[in-house]
Design an enzyme around this catalytic site. Structure first.
Site, PDB file in Angstrom:
ATOM      1  N   HIS A 170       4.822 -10.061   2.417  1.00  7.40           N
ATOM      2  CA  HIS A 170       3.996 -11.080   3.070  1.00  7.40           C
ATOM      3  C   HIS A 170       3.188 -11.925   2.097  1.00  7.40           C
ATOM      4  O   HIS A 170       2.525 -12.889   2.506  1.00  7.40           O
ATOM      5  CB  HIS A 170       3.085 -10.443   4.118  1.00  7.40           C
ATOM      6  CG  HIS A 170       1.906  -9.703   3.581  1.00  7.40           C
ATOM      7  ND1 HIS A 170       0.640 -10.228   3.569  1.00  7.40           N
ATOM      8  CD2 HIS A 170       1.793  -8.462   3.047  1.00  7.40           C
ATOM      9  CE1 HIS A 170      -0.200  -9.344   3.055  1.00  7.40           C
ATOM     10  NE2 HIS A 170       0.474  -8.262   2.726  1.00  7.40           N
TER      11      HIS A 170
ATOM     12  N   THR B 272       0.828  -1.210   0.000  1.00  9.69           N
ATOM     13  CA  THR B 272       0.000   0.000   0.000  1.00  9.69           C
ATOM     14  C   THR B 272       0.857   1.253   0.000  1.00  9.69           C
ATOM     15  O   THR B 272       0.612   2.194  -0.772  1.00  9.69           O
ATOM     16  CB  THR B 272      -0.946   0.000   1.215  1.00  9.69           C
ATOM     17  OG1 THR B 272      -1.901  -1.061   1.061  1.00  9.69           O
ATOM     18  CG2 THR B 272      -1.698   1.319   1.325  1.00  9.69           C
TER      19      THR B 272
ATOM     20  N   CYS C  23      -8.451  -6.660   2.005  1.00 12.69           N
ATOM     21  CA  CYS C  23      -8.734  -5.329   2.557  1.00 12.69           C
ATOM     22  C   CYS C  23     -10.223  -5.016   2.575  1.00 12.69           C
ATOM     23  O   CYS C  23     -10.657  -4.080   3.228  1.00 12.69           O
ATOM     24  CB  CYS C  23      -7.993  -4.265   1.753  1.00 12.69           C
ATOM     25  SG  CYS C  23      -6.207  -4.470   1.767  1.00 12.69           S
TER      26      CYS C  23
END
Length: 383
Positions: free
Chosen positions: A203, A72, A329
């Site tokens: 990740h 992000t 998200c």
């Protein structure tokens, strides 16, 4: 009750070798790479080695990589930083697609609402492929930045980045690519691609959370959006997370070194999953969403016709099966996938879609155990 983790597109379990290296770094003492004493020099050495490893596997110069807190932030730095730099040259137009991650879409929309940029959102076809003719129609000398993802995180569709980059550069625009979902699955040689900025996250490849990177091609104009120290060549202020960076580099090293064996196996898992569900649900049809061939090997998005997505997810969870309805998200909300909406899918496909994604720790045996459970839930909910 046994549990099955089929949500690797959201996040992945950390690789034991990655955790081992991170712990070793953390146990060596304080690690601020900006400090001048021997602790700082040791941290700097870890930082340099990790950057070199990432650059080698990504086909770029170490100096072209800036560490961030994740995908992000990398998207935000690339889009806001490049857009502001391009605006100074009179280019205030932005282009993105309708299926981008919200880290891209919301950032683009924020620039349009708050800083006066003109945003063009290009549609996709029903497989999730960007419509290049419509992108070309809005591409002119006013466009400063184009942002198109490498591969979609919900349906896996891979975009023609080379063609888009060529169009962008012919028009004098910069191309940013969100490669968060494709990293580790698709080979990348950044210096040979027509890209200017590329975002990555650790990740998604069995590395730690909270660390990412942004490739900034040499000569690409960009303005820092985080002010403070002079870390990361003054592009991203803040003390580097040395242990996480070491883990990121180790995770990518493992991915690249094992890709030739691992990726075919992940593709086998995906194909086997579809095969098993077809056997178990011969009287209950389902539809696979996304491109049939030009897709990531680890993601399959399935619409179980007649079964509500939320009900399906809750029942899967109660049965010990972790899956998702889309982006991690937004999967906690009741809002339907903006990706599937943009693809123009029917309501019955849109409202019954589940994403399964596979990775480290998954086996054929797990799929054979889980498929009858999933089928049983589908049959029960569709009656």
């Amino acid at each position: 009750m046994k549990s099955f983790y089929f949500d690797h597109a959201a996040t992945t379990p950390i690789h034991p070798e990655v955790a081992h290296e991170m712990i070793a770094v953390m146990q060596q003492g304080p690690a601020n790479a900006s400090s001048m004493h021997h602790y700082g020099r040791a941290a700097k050495a870890h930082l340099n080695r990790s950057r070199d490893t990432l650059a080698r596997h990504l086909g770029c110069k170490p100096s072209e990589l800036t560490f961030t807190s994740g995908g992000t932030e990398s998207d935000n730095l690339a889009i806001i930083g490049a857009a502001r730099a391009q605006a100074a040259k009179g280019r205030k137009g932005l282009i993105t697609s309708s299926i981008e991650h919200h880290a891209v879409l919301h950032t683009m929309q924020w620039l349009a609402e708050h800083e006066g940029f003109e945003l063009h959102i290009v549609p996709v076809d029903n497989t999730g492929m960007v419509k290049l003719d419509q992108l070309a129609d809005v591409l002119d000398e006013s466009i400063g930045v184009i942002s198109i993802m490498h591969a979609n995180n919900e349906v896996g569709t891979i975009q023609p980045i080379e063609q888009i980059g060529k169009l962008a550069h012919e028009a004098g625009a910069l191309l940013h690519v969100d490669a968060v979902q494709s990293l580790g699955h698709l080979p990348l040689n950044l210096n040979e691609l027509p890209v200017d900025l590329v975002s990555f996250s650790s990740h998604k490849i069995n590395g730690p959370q909270g660390i990412g990177a942004l490739y900034i091609a040499t000569g690409t104009p960009i303005s820092a959006i985080v002010q403070g120290g002079s870390q990361e060549r003054k592009r991203r202020a803040g003390t580097e997370n040395v242990a996480a960076i070491v883990g990121f580099a180790k995770a990518l090293d493992i991915c690249v070194n094992e890709r030739n064996n691992w990726q075919p196996f992940v593709a086998q898992l995906r194909n086997k999953w579809v095969e098993l569900l077809q056997q178990e649900l011969d009287q209950h049809p389902f539809i696979i969403n996304g491109h049939a061939t030009n897709t990531l090997p680890n993601i399959v998005n399935i619409s179980f016709i007649g079964v509500d997505t939320e009900s399906m997810l809750m029942n899967l969870d109660m049965a010990g099966i972790a899956a998702a309805s889309g982006s991690a998200c937004t999967s906690g909300s009741l809002e339907r996938s903006h990706v599937l909406k943009a693809m123009g899918l029917s309501d019955e496909r849109l409202n019954s879609a589940i994403r399964f994604s596979f990775g480290m720790g998954n086996t054929i045996e797990q799929l054979q155990e889980a498929a009858p459970i999933v089928a049983g839930i589908v049959k029960r909910l569709s009656t």
